[in-house]
Design a protein around this motif. Structure first.
Motif, PDB file in Angstrom:
ATOM      1  N   PRO A  68      -1.522   7.491   1.137  1.00  0.00           N
ATOM      2  CA  PRO A  68      -2.737   7.882   2.687  1.00  0.00           C
ATOM      3  C   PRO A  68      -2.891   6.220   3.563  1.00  0.00           C
ATOM      4  O   PRO A  68      -3.928   6.357   4.243  1.00  0.00           O
ATOM      5  CB  PRO A  68      -3.521   8.565   2.430  1.00  0.00           C
ATOM      6  CG  PRO A  68      -4.009   8.531   1.150  1.00  0.00           C
ATOM      7  CD  PRO A  68      -2.314   8.035   0.576  1.00  0.00           C
ATOM      8  N   SER A  69      -3.259   4.853   2.970  1.00  0.00           N
ATOM      9  CA  SER A  69      -3.672   3.843   3.302  1.00  0.00           C
ATOM     10  C   SER A  69      -3.292   3.268   2.414  1.00  0.00           C
ATOM     11  O   SER A  69      -2.689   2.900   1.527  1.00  0.00           O
ATOM     12  CB  SER A  69      -4.862   4.311   3.039  1.00  0.00           C
ATOM     13  OG  SER A  69      -5.460   3.299   1.622  1.00  0.00           O
ATOM     14  N   THR A  71      -4.512  -0.306   1.212  1.00  0.00           N
ATOM     15  CA  THR A  71      -4.537  -0.403   0.146  1.00  0.00           C
ATOM     16  C   THR A  71      -4.643   0.701  -0.574  1.00  0.00           C
ATOM     17  O   THR A  71      -4.649   0.317  -1.952  1.00  0.00           O
ATOM     18  CB  THR A  71      -6.539  -0.431   0.108  1.00  0.00           C
ATOM     19  OG1 THR A  71      -6.759  -0.717   1.657  1.00  0.00           O
ATOM     20  CG2 THR A  71      -7.216  -0.640  -0.705  1.00  0.00           C
ATOM     21  N   ALA A  72      -4.614   1.772  -0.943  1.00  0.00           N
ATOM     22  CA  ALA A  72      -4.244   3.059  -2.106  1.00  0.00           C
ATOM     23  C   ALA A  72      -2.358   2.068  -2.353  1.00  0.00           C
ATOM     24  O   ALA A  72      -2.349   2.261  -2.892  1.00  0.00           O
ATOM     25  CB  ALA A  72      -3.226   4.281  -1.322  1.00  0.00           C
ATOM     26  N   LEU A  75      -2.679  -1.054  -3.956  1.00  0.00           N
ATOM     27  CA  LEU A  75      -3.624  -0.882  -5.590  1.00  0.00           C
ATOM     28  C   LEU A  75      -2.676  -0.434  -6.786  1.00  0.00           C
ATOM     29  O   LEU A  75      -1.812  -0.782  -8.092  1.00  0.00           O
ATOM     30  CB  LEU A  75      -4.792  -0.773  -5.196  1.00  0.00           C
ATOM     31  CG  LEU A  75      -5.454   0.961  -4.973  1.00  0.00           C
ATOM     32  CD1 LEU A  75      -5.011   2.055  -6.702  1.00  0.00           C
ATOM     33  CD2 LEU A  75      -6.578   0.715  -4.313  1.00  0.00           C
ATOM     34  N   GLU A 100     -10.085  -5.916   0.427  1.00  0.00           N
ATOM     35  CA  GLU A 100      -9.724  -5.616  -0.179  1.00  0.00           C
ATOM     36  C   GLU A 100     -10.868  -4.385  -0.990  1.00  0.00           C
ATOM     37  O   GLU A 100     -10.902  -3.326  -1.938  1.00  0.00           O
ATOM     38  CB  GLU A 100      -8.376  -4.622  -0.382  1.00  0.00           C
ATOM     39  CG  GLU A 100      -7.276  -5.376   0.746  1.00  0.00           C
ATOM     40  CD  GLU A 100      -6.246  -4.072   0.887  1.00  0.00           C
ATOM     41  OE1 GLU A 100      -5.288  -3.934   0.966  1.00  0.00           O
ATOM     42  OE2 GLU A 100      -5.806  -4.449  -1.273  1.00  0.00           O
ATOM     43  N   ALA A 103     -10.207  -4.187  -4.786  1.00  0.00           N
ATOM     44  CA  ALA A 103      -9.265  -2.788  -5.539  1.00  0.00           C
ATOM     45  C   ALA A 103      -8.476  -3.424  -6.581  1.00  0.00           C
ATOM     46  O   ALA A 103      -8.079  -2.636  -7.035  1.00  0.00           O
ATOM     47  CB  ALA A 103      -8.581  -2.773  -4.278  1.00  0.00           C
ATOM     48  N   ARG A 238      -4.801   8.041  -8.228  1.00  0.00           N
ATOM     49  CA  ARG A 238      -5.466   6.998  -8.178  1.00  0.00           C
ATOM     50  C   ARG A 238      -6.081   7.982  -6.951  1.00  0.00           C
ATOM     51  O   ARG A 238      -7.199   7.560  -5.779  1.00  0.00           O
ATOM     52  CB  ARG A 238      -4.730   6.067  -7.658  1.00  0.00           C
ATOM     53  CG  ARG A 238      -3.886   4.685  -8.095  1.00  0.00           C
ATOM     54  CD  ARG A 238      -5.416   4.487  -9.557  1.00  0.00           C
ATOM     55  NE  ARG A 238      -4.768   3.347 -10.779  1.00  0.00           N
ATOM     56  CZ  ARG A 238      -5.313   2.704 -11.316  1.00  0.00           C
ATOM     57  NH1 ARG A 238      -6.672   2.267 -11.798  1.00  0.00           N
ATOM     58  NH2 ARG A 238      -4.552   2.219 -12.057  1.00  0.00           N
ATOM     59  N   GLY A 239      -5.628   9.013  -7.026  1.00  0.00           N
ATOM     60  CA  GLY A 239      -6.294   9.507  -5.192  1.00  0.00           C
ATOM     61  C   GLY A 239      -5.160   9.908  -4.354  1.00  0.00           C
ATOM     62  O   GLY A 239      -5.891   9.543  -2.962  1.00  0.00           O
ATOM     63  N   ALA A 240      -4.199   9.207  -4.282  1.00  0.00           N
ATOM     64  CA  ALA A 240      -3.647   9.167  -3.027  1.00  0.00           C
ATOM     65  C   ALA A 240      -2.464  10.083  -2.737  1.00  0.00           C
ATOM     66  O   ALA A 240      -1.442   9.914  -2.303  1.00  0.00           O
ATOM     67  CB  ALA A 240      -3.383   7.541  -3.644  1.00  0.00           C
ATOM     68  N   LEU A 241      -2.167  11.134  -4.033  1.00  0.00           N
ATOM     69  CA  LEU A 241      -1.109  11.963  -4.043  1.00  0.00           C
ATOM     70  C   LEU A 241      -2.004  13.419  -2.638  1.00  0.00           C
ATOM     71  O   LEU A 241      -2.228  14.582  -3.229  1.00  0.00           O
ATOM     72  CB  LEU A 241      -0.240  12.060  -5.141  1.00  0.00           C
ATOM     73  CG  LEU A 241       0.730  13.483  -5.510  1.00  0.00           C
ATOM     74  CD1 LEU A 241       1.874  12.687  -4.344  1.00  0.00           C
ATOM     75  CD2 LEU A 241       1.124  14.079  -6.356  1.00  0.00           C
TER      76      LEU A 241
END
Lengths: 349, 349, 349, 349
Positions: A68-69, A71-72, A75, A100, A103, A238-241
């Motif tokens: 979604p981002s 930075t994601a 990192l 960032e 990050a 990392r909370g990005a899925l």
């Protein structure tokens, strides 16, 4: 293209508006189908196929993931490649250095700064830093080179530059990673000769930014197959899925179905060129050549309030007497507003 | 509500469809306005105001932030509260224990497991674990209690339970954190007596899930003001501060403008109750009471393939001879499909 | 062996005294030579050679490193082997679970708990946990099995048990790691049939504790060559690469030059057996068989203050009416004190 | 002082030898007493009292902890003070920048580089960097200033410099941390006017190096009471809480019982001055003034092999035609060897 605007018109960044209308329409069109989550839906699969075609590559060469981002994307890409003691090399203007919030370091890795040349990493400067970083095992081990294309100051890598850097990395057993937040405007820049396939050939991992090219959100990470194992774990951890990864799949499918992505990028570049050219014609200095969608113009401080009354922008760097101002155009930039700005520049006393 | 569906109908989860149509319409309506990024846009501000009203709270009590995923909400909330040696306490069925790929540990923190009672943390079990965790400084220091409401098995906390747990935490100088991925269905459950204000009073930090309640993505984290300092840094550092945060602001504004959030949640609960009741009437065992939108029905393995031909679901737990099956309803669940399923259940030999 | 003692005599742990006199003498003897730092000195090299001989291995099989503490040995060994999303499996009584302040999680890795059998990991229980941990990519990926030998409750692995566990790990692509804080007493236990070479064959990484076996400090990590690359970087990064690594090299050379390590371990075991046997003869219950240097005796609470007046010990576990007391012997335990304690036990009313 | 030496004599560093004989004697004298572990023994308590006296401080002002290495001291001190998004500021020559394998970043924190002046941080350069680091919340938040005294190039802070820097930090809400690996030689330098009490007054946390001042190992961290809570947890979690902490307690007690620490430091400084002066007298250039125990002499490359045949040293920096050579003296440096080196310098053609 834009109906309702706030005043003054904003050239602050390339994410001031929502999404290109075709992307929203696609979201509506696909809204009601039931899909499985976390990147396994049919739209994400379709987006992968469309991207592979653009990359002139197959599933055996690379794997593609949506996050979604930016930075994601940075990192996760970096943390997925490195062992704990391995470090990243980046030019001083690199986004991961000071935009960032630490990050990369938060994943445990040091960033070693390399002097940049027009915002770019050169094999020579890279080598010089590597030469100094050899006091085993007291210095973090350089392992991955981070570059952005377009760079943070709007410049682009030529195909030769990219290849030379890639060769340098391979000689030194370094991975090459490209932050593609603004890859669209790089690949459609007037003097660009890089194609997406080059990134597959010359780098190990890179991403294609959607957020700054007309999507509500979403960036596509392209990972060389040999280092892609377990990538979804990194994303999940990392909370990005995203559960509804379809949101990104639908948008990327639309962007890459028939060239919309590149069309939007060309618009952004054209708008920036108009503005940059007009400033130059008026005799104002540019801090960097306008190769993509960012115009860095040096404004006498006495002129700043006038410009602020006319448009919104970001004060990039202050020096005695002058301020370098960043004007950013995008897929959504209204050409009428650009014309008005150009007129205003021409009319300046 | 749903036009085109794949067969068999999916009760796999509560994120199989896109977004509620009103949310998509709002995205289109607001699409062209120019907004500043990273959570400072007018829609995010509006969403905050609408949420504050629901919370019966003000900016002085709490701060509200929007992130793109539940895992991001959990890991950022927890990491923002803890010093490096501090640990989380969670029941064994807690989502952070084994559904987030080690996301909490990746921020450096241990999770200490507490025996749950119907998926819930009790003051007694919490105390018992705290008593055992006292060998200074060799044991990680318990500091934050994680609970979910609704829980991972669909049960809910009563107001009294929540208050008792809150009291226990305060006596022990522990923070209380609520994962609200399914807070909507909890607050609209038939026997619920918790209101949003209770969460402000009894907890330190909690989040309100949008993804599972009709949004494309987005979860709202509510942080007690006294511990909110620097929260945006955490979000940025973890890749969860979206450039176009407006995407979440617009959707949450729509969800909380006139009660849509709660209406959608009630629908999900009603659909689950219908299904659960029908199973019970047919004499099948439920592994947990159907308090919200999840039905846990114990299916003899001989029946599994029949059910699989009829609907899609998740096999939650296998025991000798039987499988506990999870059937999830959502804001988007088609009542006609539910009726057909119920009929099918009634007709089972 | 011990001249001056505090009263009451301490059986609290196996690190109450300094170092075996021969080790101190060796430190004095070698004190003035000039050595290079960080593990490159001649004494560290000598210690490596002496250990390799004991391991019946060569430099091509394993690499050996010295670190100042057991927690450092555990966290560095584990972090060196794992990618960010990979997890550790350990029995519930494992030292890393609740005696190291979350040191493993602080390196980013989850520990998944496995039910132990007499403090030991069994292939069956390991398999059962692996079967449950398969929801890709939502569950952290199991990758390394942590065991201790002797275990935290003083039991030991047989050669067959170790081999069976090793086989299970290899079938499942798991690494096997042994915490050897008390490896000395395990290898010299009455019923032991494991030799150091077995650890080379059956495990991937293990360490040999010096601190609890007569050294001032120091533990030797033995790493399978194929996974040892960059190990010094990990040590340096975690603060465990001592400038004067010679301190550990000198001591380990002395411990392994002519069998002192094993001799000291046998003493510790013999002292524990005396005490354990005497308790049993008196009719007291042991909570675990006394296989090595730890005696776990179940003491009625009415007797606790009497025992406390006589010796110092650690209250391991409290249950209604009784307390399991841990009595630890060591290389330094004074046999006269043991005899006095045994006499006292015999005389108890 | 040194009986047996290898040839050529080593000026590589200040940790080439073991420990000062008095420290070894103290280890032997105290060896047999039974002590509790992990920093609670009587010798560690005694060392704390002796240090407090030197600091002209009490238990209410500061807490004192002992760790086995300087890298451990740095990473634990820094990680204990910072929230996840907070960053460290250090001059480019700072030890944590490129001599500790990324140890600080491994705890999650960014290091922001500040231009140094003779190896030192100045308020002006600090302010300039702070001014540039303000793009909330995209830049990591500066929170702690790291300096070394003596610096990595042997220079020292005056009391006025330290106070000015401290004032700047307090104005900016920054913590000030001093790496004291070579604090002994700084405090005994010819032109030094800093006393230990100044460090209590002007800084928030600092450490006193033992390893480079005659101890086998050990560094004492002095933490302002208000930020010391939970410090042992950090130490344990990072593997730096030694079971036999007495090893460090005994040695620090001896170093600070009657001024041995300062006496040894003065010796190191005097030896360096002799060497530095002789080079200067011979007309060789020094790259930095010899304020403490490090001599940085610029050697024509044509002379390097001659010098290498005579002594061992570290090639600090290579430039065209010349190499800056670092010659380090220590508490153990043999004055006879220094005289021979000086003679050799004088006799150079």
């Amino acid at each position: 293209m834009i109906a309702k605007i706030t005043k003054p018109y904003s050239f602050l960044d390339d994410y001031s508006e929502g999404a290109h209308p075709r992307l929203l329409e696609a979201l509506i069109r696909t809204n009601n189908t039931q899909q499985t989550g976390y990147g396994t839906d049919q739209y994400t699969r379709e987006a992968r196929q469309l991207l592979l075609a653009q990359l002139q590559a197959t599933d055996d060469d690379v794997s593609i993931y949506f996050v979604p981002s930016g930075t994601a994307a940075n990192l996760i890409s970096i943390a997925s490649c490195l062992r704990p003691y391995e470090a990243v090399l980046a030019v001083q203007t690199g986004h991961i250095i000071d935009k960032e919030a630490g990050a990369i370091e938060a994943t445990g890795h040091k960033i070693i700064s390399v002097p940049g040349v027009r915002g770019k990493m050169t094999p020579e400067n890279l080598e010089a830093v590597l030469e100094r970083n050899t006091f085993f095992p007291h210095m973090a081990k350089p392992r991955l080179v981070y570059i952005s294309n377009a760079t943070e100051i709007g410049t682009i890598y030529s195909s030769d530059e990219l290849k030379a850097l890639s060769d340098a990395c391979r000689r030194r057993d370094l991975l090459l990673f490209v932050d593609g937040a603004r890859l669209g405007v790089a690949l459609t820049a007037e003097h660009n000769d890089v194609i997406l396939r080059d990134l597959v050939d010359y780098t190990d991992i890179f991403w294609i930014g959607g957020t700054k090219m007309g999507a509500l959100l979403g960036d596509a990470i392209v990972v060389r197959k040999t280092i892609a194992e377990g990538f979804e774990f990194h994303m999940k951890q990392r909370g990005a899925l995203l559960a509804k990864s379809r949101v990104m799949g639908v948008q990327f499918s639309e962007l890459f179905r028939d060239g919309l992505f590149f069309e939007l990028a060309r618009h952004a570049n054209a708008m920036a060129r108009k503005i940059g050219d007009r400033f130059v014609r008026k005799g104002w200095e540019l801090a960097a050549e306008t190769e993509t969608n960012q115009v860095f113009v040096v404004v006498p401080n006495s002129r700043l309030s006038q410009l602020e009354a006319r448009i919104r922008f970001y004060a990039w760097e202050k020096r005695p007497g002058v301020t370098t101002v960043r004007i950013v155009t995008s897929w959504a930039t209204d050409e009428t507003e650009v014309e008005k700005l150009c007129q205003w520049i021409s009319n300046l006393e």
